[in-house]
Enzyme design. Structure first.
Site, short mmCIF file in Angstrom:
data_model
loop_
_atom_site.label_atom_id
_atom_site.label_comp_id
_atom_site.label_asym_id
_atom_site.label_seq_id
_atom_site.Cartn_x
_atom_site.Cartn_y
_atom_site.Cartn_z
N ASN A 150 -3.48 62.91 4.37
CA ASN A 150 -4.83 63.09 3.82
C ASN A 150 -4.76 62.95 2.31
O ASN A 150 -3.72 63.21 1.70
CB ASN A 150 -5.36 64.49 4.17
N HIS A 192 -6.72 64.40 -1.07
CA HIS A 192 -7.65 65.46 -1.48
C HIS A 192 -7.86 65.38 -2.99
O HIS A 192 -6.89 65.24 -3.74
CB HIS A 192 -7.08 66.83 -1.08
N SER A 229 -4.15 64.78 -4.66
CA SER A 229 -2.92 65.00 -3.91
C SER A 229 -2.98 64.25 -2.59
O SER A 229 -4.00 64.27 -1.90
CB SER A 229 -2.77 66.50 -3.56
N ASP A 270 -6.69 71.54 4.02
CA ASP A 270 -6.20 71.19 2.68
C ASP A 270 -4.89 71.89 2.33
O ASP A 270 -4.62 72.20 1.15
CB ASP A 270 -7.28 71.47 1.61
C1 GAR Z 1 -12.34 61.02 -2.05
O1 GAR Z 1 -12.47 61.52 -3.34
C2 GAR Z 1 -11.42 61.89 -1.23
O2 GAR Z 1 -10.36 62.43 -1.97
C3 GAR Z 1 -12.36 62.99 -0.79
O3 GAR Z 1 -13.55 62.32 -0.46
C4 GAR Z 1 -13.65 61.14 -1.26
C5 GAR Z 1 -13.87 59.98 -0.36
O4 GAR Z 1 -14.14 58.82 -1.08
N1 GAR Z 1 -11.83 63.70 0.33
C6 GAR Z 1 -12.06 64.97 0.55
O5 GAR Z 1 -12.77 65.67 -0.17
C7 GAR Z 1 -11.39 65.54 1.78
N2 GAR Z 1 -11.40 66.95 1.76
P1 GAR Z 1 -13.93 57.40 -0.43
O6 GAR Z 1 -14.72 57.40 0.88
O7 GAR Z 1 -14.53 56.45 -1.42
O8 GAR Z 1 -12.48 57.17 -0.22
#
Ligand code: GAR
Length: 217
Positions: free
Chosen positions: A109, A111, A138, A147
Site C-alpha cells: 500500500n 500512504h 510511505s 495503515d
Molecule cells: C494517494 O495520495 C494515496 O497515497 C492515498 O490516496 C491518494 C490516491 O491518489 N491513499 C490513501 O490515503 C490510502 N489510505 P491516486 O488515486 O492519484 O493514486
C-alpha cells in the site's frame, strides 16, 4: 526474466497506478501490470488503464452484502489473471484480515504520510495542523491493522511556509510516484525480507550524511 504479475486496486484518480504502469512499461522492469481493479465504476483511473490496454475490472462494493462476498469476487478475478502481487493505490476500502493474511508479503500500500505518523485520512491537513516541518509518504506491506505493517520505503518532503493542503498534497504525491515503483521493483526482484516489524532490503544503501532540513533559512 519472468515478470511478476501485478494487480493494482484503485478507487479514484489513479495517479499512483499511472506511475506504476509507466514504470512497468520499461523492458527491464521486473513486474507487469496485468490487472487494474476498481471498486467504483466512475474511478478516473479506469479510463487511463483502458487507454493503456490494461485489463480492468470494476467490482462495485455496493453490490455485495458483505466484505467477504466482495472479496470472494475480487479473489476470483485475481486468480483468473494469475496475479502474484497486489498494489493498493488509493484503494479506499478496508480489506478483511483473512484476505490480508492470504496475501501476506505480497500486498503493498502507499500512504500519504511518514508512517507511523498520521494514519487514516486527511493526512495533509493534519500534518499542517500539527506544524510538522517534514512530511512525506510511505510504501508498506499491508497487515490487518489499518495503515500499519512493515515499511518498505519512505520519501520525505519539506512543509513550506504558506503551504495549503493542496500544495502539500501535490508535493507528497510527486514523491509517492517516485517511490511506489521503486518499492514494487524491490518486491518483484525478491529483495525484501520481512523480519517482524522491519523490512530488510537486500543491497540497500543510503547517504548517511544527507539530511532533509526544513525549513532552510
Ligand atoms: C494517494 O495520495 C494515496 O497515497 C492515498 O490516496 C491518494 C490516491 O491518489 N491513499 C490513501 O490515503 C490510502 N489510505 P491516486 O488515486 O492519484 O493514486
Amino acid at each position: 526474466m519472468t515478470r511478476k504479475r501485478v494487480a493494482i486496486l484503485i478507487s479514484g484518480r489513479g495517479s499512483n497506478m499511472a506511475a506504476l504502469i509507466e514504470a512497468a512499461s520499461a523492458r527491464n522492469y521486473p513486474a507487469e501490470i496485468a490487472l487494474v481493479v476498481s471498486n467504483r465504476a466512475a474511478a478516473k483511473g479506469l479510463e487511463l488503464a483502458n487507454s493503456r490496454s490494461i485489463a480492468t475490472a470494476t467490482i462495485d462494493h455496493v453490490a455485495y452484502k458483505s466484505r467477504e462476498q466482495f472479496e470472494a469476487e475480487l479473489t476470483k478475478q485475481l486468480s483468473a489473471a494469475k496475479i502474484e502481487i497486489i498494489c493498493l493505490a488509493g484503494f479506499m476500502r478496508i480489506l478483511t484480515a483473512s484476505f490480508v493474511k492470504q496475501w501476506e508479503g505480497r500486498l503493498l500500500n502507499i500512504h500519504p504520510s511518514l508512517l507511523p505518523a498520521f494514519k487514516g485520512i486527511d493526512t495533509h491537513v493534519r500534518a499542517l495542523d500539527a506544524g510538522v516541518k517534514v512530511h512525506g509518504c510511505s510504501v508498506h506491506f499491508v497487515v490487518p491493522e489499518l495503515d500499519s505493517g512493515p515499511i518498505v520505503m519512505q520519501a520525505a518532503v519539506p512543509v513550506l511556509e504558506g503551504d495549503d493542503e493542496e500544495e502539500l498534497a501535490m508535493r507528497v504525491l510527486a514523491a509517492e510516484h517516485r517511490i511506489y515503483s521503486e518499492a514494487l521493483r524491490l518486491l518483484a526482484e525478491g529483495k525484501l525480507t520481512i523480519e517482524g516489524e522491519r523490512v530488510v532490503v537486500a543491497g540497500a544503501n543510503g547517504d548517511p550524511d544527507r539530511a532533509l532540513v526544513s525549513p532552510r533559512i
